[in-house]
Scaffold this active site. Structure first.
Site, mmCIF file in Angstrom:
data_model
loop_
_atom_site.group_PDB
_atom_site.id
_atom_site.type_symbol
_atom_site.label_atom_id
_atom_site.label_comp_id
_atom_site.label_asym_id
_atom_site.label_seq_id
_atom_site.Cartn_x
_atom_site.Cartn_y
_atom_site.Cartn_z
ATOM 1 N N ARG A 18 0.719 -1.247 -0.248
ATOM 2 C CA ARG A 18 0.123 0.169 -0.034
ATOM 3 C C ARG A 18 0.843 0.838 -0.267
ATOM 4 O O ARG A 18 2.204 1.050 0.833
ATOM 5 C CB ARG A 18 -0.792 0.146 1.311
ATOM 6 N N GLU A 66 -3.398 7.429 -4.407
ATOM 7 C CA GLU A 66 -3.716 7.638 -5.481
ATOM 8 C C GLU A 66 -4.839 7.903 -6.079
ATOM 9 O O GLU A 66 -6.181 8.158 -5.460
ATOM 10 C CB GLU A 66 -4.139 5.846 -6.151
ATOM 11 N N HIS A 112 -0.910 0.586 -10.132
ATOM 12 C CA HIS A 112 -1.614 -0.066 -9.070
ATOM 13 C C HIS A 112 -2.225 -1.497 -9.117
ATOM 14 O O HIS A 112 -3.201 -1.821 -9.605
ATOM 15 C CB HIS A 112 -2.587 0.300 -8.347
#
Length: 329
Positions: free
Chosen positions: A241, A270, A288
């Protein structure tokens, strides 16, 4: 916000977050499926609808099933979360209110490990830079310089040694790269050297690969002190993360030469990525995509559906998280 007719013997479910075909079409006529892509959509559901909802499919980590959201659904029995990480779910609140929480482990393990290994090699061997070199036409006039980086003289410290960490380690084993790892407690499933202290491990390696859950306990655990310990040959790869890495400390470490390079699949805010990172030639950036293949994302969606269907068929949840109050049926 709602599809299907309502009758007293049907089970009302909520798809919370982006809607995809397997989620939308995966339930039989015994279910009534409601949709809320954002928290605002959830609050716009009528009180009568929220009163009936018994199960929720949380379909992406950017949608937070926090205390405020869950408390609006008084009859909720299960939150089926998409993804192996579930720091966007208030599992503590769920446990306190006898709400089952499930995630989607295993089905994405090998995919994420593939991306982690590819990101490591791309970063160390500067594949993105080499690709740009060919496209620019420079190869037609001069030889491409030797790569400064190589896996051949590296030692990797994996931060986290769960399912994905172990899958990454297997790939490094196959590449003849030495592996050690840091977790709070040693894993009984592996024989690699364990470092209870992250700084001590960073001093002993030149490459960190991060695959730990997000949340308060890991927030900014990869910080300036870690980068200093890793040193000027240091490479960071993060497929966990964005919150796990102190992003500004990383920028400064890369700018100052405290570490050599980074490969990042995740970011703190993000889809926003700091311009300083985007401008650096020694950083590989991915949007991602750790689990983002059609086959794996479909398997994850199906596991979300299957967890909800299993529970409401009177069976056990398939993949409950450790905090869940489930004690057996």
């Amino acid at each position: 916000m709602m599809t299907g007719s309502i009758s007293s013997d049907k089970i009302d479910l909520l798809i919370y977050g982006p809607v995809r075909p397997i989620l939308e079409n995966g339930f039989s006529d015994h279910f009534v499926v409601h949709k809320a892509e954002t928290h605002g959509d959830l609050e716009r559901l009528t009180p009568a609808v929220r009163e009936r909802i018994r199960g929720v499919a949380v379909t992406y980590h950017t949608v937070r099933a926090d205390r405020n959201s869950l408390s609006q659904l008084p009859k909720i029995e299960m939150v089926a979360s998409f993804g192996v990480g579930y720091d966007h779910i208030d599992a503590k609140y769920a446990a306190e209110h006898n709400i089952i929480v499930t995630n989607t482990p295993d089905v994405l393990t090998e995919e994420v490990a593939d991306v982690a290994m590819g990101l490591l090699i791309s970063t160390v061997r500067e594949f993105i830079k080499a690709d740009r070199y060919v496209r620019s036409g420079l190869w037609q006039t001069q030889n491409y310089p030797l790569s400064v980086g190589s896996l051949r003289d590296r030692k990797v410290g994996i931060v986290g040694m769960g399912r994905i960490g172990q899958a990454i380690a297997r790939r490094l084993d196959a590449s003849l790269v030495p592996v050690v790892y840091h977790t709070r407690n040693p894993s009984k499933d592996v024989s690699y050297q364990h470092y209870p202290d992250l700084i001590e491990m960073a001093k002993a390696v030149d490459t960190l690969m991060v695959i730990v859950p997000g949340g308060a306990s890991t927030n900014k655990m990869i910080n300036a002190e870690v980068f200093k310990a890793l040193g000027p040959r240091g490479v960071l790869v993060n497929v966990a993360r964005g919150s796990v890495v102190d992003e500004q400390a990383l920028v400064q470490a890369l700018k100052s030469g405290t570490i050599l390079a980074a490969g990042l699949d995740v970011f703190a805010a993000e889809p926003t990525v700091p311009d300083e990172l985007k401008a650096m030639q020694n950083v590989v950036l991915l949007p991602h995509i750790g689990s983002a293949s059609v086959v794996t994302r479909n398997a994850m969606d199906q596991l979300v559906v299957d967890n909800l269907k299993s529970w409401f068929a009177g069976k056990a949840p398939l993949t409950p998280v450790v905090e869940t109050p489930f004690k057996g049926r």
